[in-house]
Scaffold this motif. Sequence first.
Motif, mmCIF file in Angstrom:
data_model
loop_
_atom_site.group_PDB
_atom_site.id
_atom_site.type_symbol
_atom_site.label_atom_id
_atom_site.label_comp_id
_atom_site.label_asym_id
_atom_site.label_seq_id
_atom_site.Cartn_x
_atom_site.Cartn_y
_atom_site.Cartn_z
ATOM 1 N N ALA A 36 0.983 -0.765 0.073
ATOM 2 C CA ALA A 36 -0.086 -0.300 0.012
ATOM 3 C C ALA A 36 1.342 1.475 -0.296
ATOM 4 C CB ALA A 36 -0.878 0.013 1.032
ATOM 5 N N PRO A 37 0.210 2.070 -0.592
ATOM 6 C CA PRO A 37 1.346 3.715 -0.555
ATOM 7 C C PRO A 37 0.989 4.080 0.550
ATOM 8 C CG PRO A 37 -0.483 3.398 -2.411
ATOM 9 C CD PRO A 37 -0.989 2.202 -1.755
ATOM 10 N N VAL A 38 0.055 4.368 1.538
ATOM 11 C CA VAL A 38 -0.099 4.800 2.992
ATOM 12 C C VAL A 38 -0.298 3.356 3.367
ATOM 13 C CG1 VAL A 38 -0.964 6.625 4.498
ATOM 14 C CG2 VAL A 38 -0.580 7.190 1.325
ATOM 15 N N GLN A 39 0.803 3.836 4.630
ATOM 16 C CA GLN A 39 0.300 2.049 5.512
ATOM 17 C C GLN A 39 -0.311 2.043 6.444
ATOM 18 O OE1 GLN A 39 4.250 0.550 5.983
ATOM 19 N NE2 GLN A 39 4.844 -0.798 4.201
ATOM 20 N N VAL A 40 -0.247 3.951 6.891
ATOM 21 C CA VAL A 40 -1.046 4.563 8.603
ATOM 22 C C VAL A 40 -1.402 5.096 7.861
ATOM 23 C CG1 VAL A 40 -1.159 4.483 10.899
ATOM 24 C CG2 VAL A 40 0.009 2.723 10.132
ATOM 25 N N ARG A 41 -2.867 6.264 8.431
ATOM 26 C CA ARG A 41 -3.028 7.432 8.836
ATOM 27 C C ARG A 41 -3.253 7.316 10.100
ATOM 28 N NH1 ARG A 41 -7.161 8.889 4.209
ATOM 29 N NH2 ARG A 41 -4.889 9.462 2.694
ATOM 30 N N VAL A 42 -2.807 8.465 10.673
ATOM 31 C CA VAL A 42 -3.221 8.653 11.780
ATOM 32 C C VAL A 42 -4.527 9.708 12.172
ATOM 33 C CG1 VAL A 42 -1.641 10.118 13.617
ATOM 34 C CG2 VAL A 42 -0.676 8.290 12.638
ATOM 35 N N ILE A 43 -5.703 9.285 12.684
ATOM 36 C CA ILE A 43 -6.051 10.252 12.990
ATOM 37 C C ILE A 43 -7.009 10.766 14.418
ATOM 38 C CG2 ILE A 43 -9.108 10.855 12.777
ATOM 39 C CD1 ILE A 43 -8.745 8.472 9.995
ATOM 40 N N THR A 44 -7.151 12.456 14.986
ATOM 41 C CA THR A 44 -7.358 12.463 16.163
ATOM 42 C C THR A 44 -8.251 12.772 16.258
ATOM 43 O OG1 THR A 44 -6.883 14.403 15.606
ATOM 44 C CG2 THR A 44 -4.469 13.595 16.361
ATOM 45 N N VAL A 45 -9.460 12.051 17.550
ATOM 46 C CA VAL A 45 -10.461 12.396 17.834
ATOM 47 C C VAL A 45 -10.396 14.136 17.823
ATOM 48 C CG1 VAL A 45 -11.941 12.626 19.713
ATOM 49 C CG2 VAL A 45 -10.889 10.579 19.247
ATOM 50 N N GLY A 46 -9.940 15.309 18.374
ATOM 51 C CA GLY A 46 -9.915 16.545 17.972
ATOM 52 C C GLY A 46 -8.652 17.344 18.261
ATOM 53 N N GLU A 47 -8.783 18.633 18.313
ATOM 54 C CA GLU A 47 -7.268 19.787 18.494
ATOM 55 C C GLU A 47 -6.791 19.492 19.254
ATOM 56 O OE1 GLU A 47 -8.133 23.226 17.123
ATOM 57 O OE2 GLU A 47 -9.569 22.913 15.508
ATOM 58 N N ASP A 48 -7.044 19.366 20.919
ATOM 59 C CA ASP A 48 -6.496 18.753 21.755
ATOM 60 C C ASP A 48 -5.417 17.477 21.926
ATOM 61 O OD1 ASP A 48 -7.791 20.750 22.247
ATOM 62 O OD2 ASP A 48 -9.440 19.156 23.794
ATOM 63 N N GLN A 49 -5.736 16.696 20.635
ATOM 64 C CA GLN A 49 -4.922 15.477 20.829
ATOM 65 C C GLN A 49 -3.933 15.448 19.529
ATOM 66 O OE1 GLN A 49 -8.397 15.172 21.243
ATOM 67 N NE2 GLN A 49 -8.146 14.574 23.080
ATOM 68 N N ASN A 50 -3.929 17.111 18.804
ATOM 69 C CA ASN A 50 -2.563 16.924 17.656
ATOM 70 C C ASN A 50 -1.765 16.342 17.809
ATOM 71 O OD1 ASN A 50 -5.024 17.207 15.971
ATOM 72 N ND2 ASN A 50 -4.862 19.499 15.772
ATOM 73 N N GLU A 51 -1.168 17.761 19.109
ATOM 74 C CA GLU A 51 0.859 17.355 19.668
ATOM 75 C C GLU A 51 0.729 15.985 19.629
ATOM 76 O OE1 GLU A 51 2.750 19.229 19.539
ATOM 77 O OE2 GLU A 51 1.144 21.028 18.678
#
Length: 84
Positions: A36-51
């Motif tokens: 797969a060209p992209v193996q993992v996509r990181v998704i956060t629940v909200g802006e507080d978890q972006n860091e």
Amino acid sequence: EKERIVMIHCAIMGSIERFTAVLVEHLGGLFPLWLAPVQVRVITVGEDQNEYGKDVHATLLASGIRSEFDTSNDSLGKKTRAAK
């Protein structure tokens, strides 16, 4: 004066293209993880978890895993649908 025209033909690339086309059609674009060209996509629940998401994304990239990080302000459901 007549010239003899010579063409050198190499069918290796054609074979690879046909194989790739058959593979894409057979798998329907759902490639195994190693291909797969992209193996993992990181998704956060909200802006507080972006860091924390950035840290996870950086760790994955450092490990040689092809990763993307979704920084949009969309809802979790919309991010999940976009990732699929």
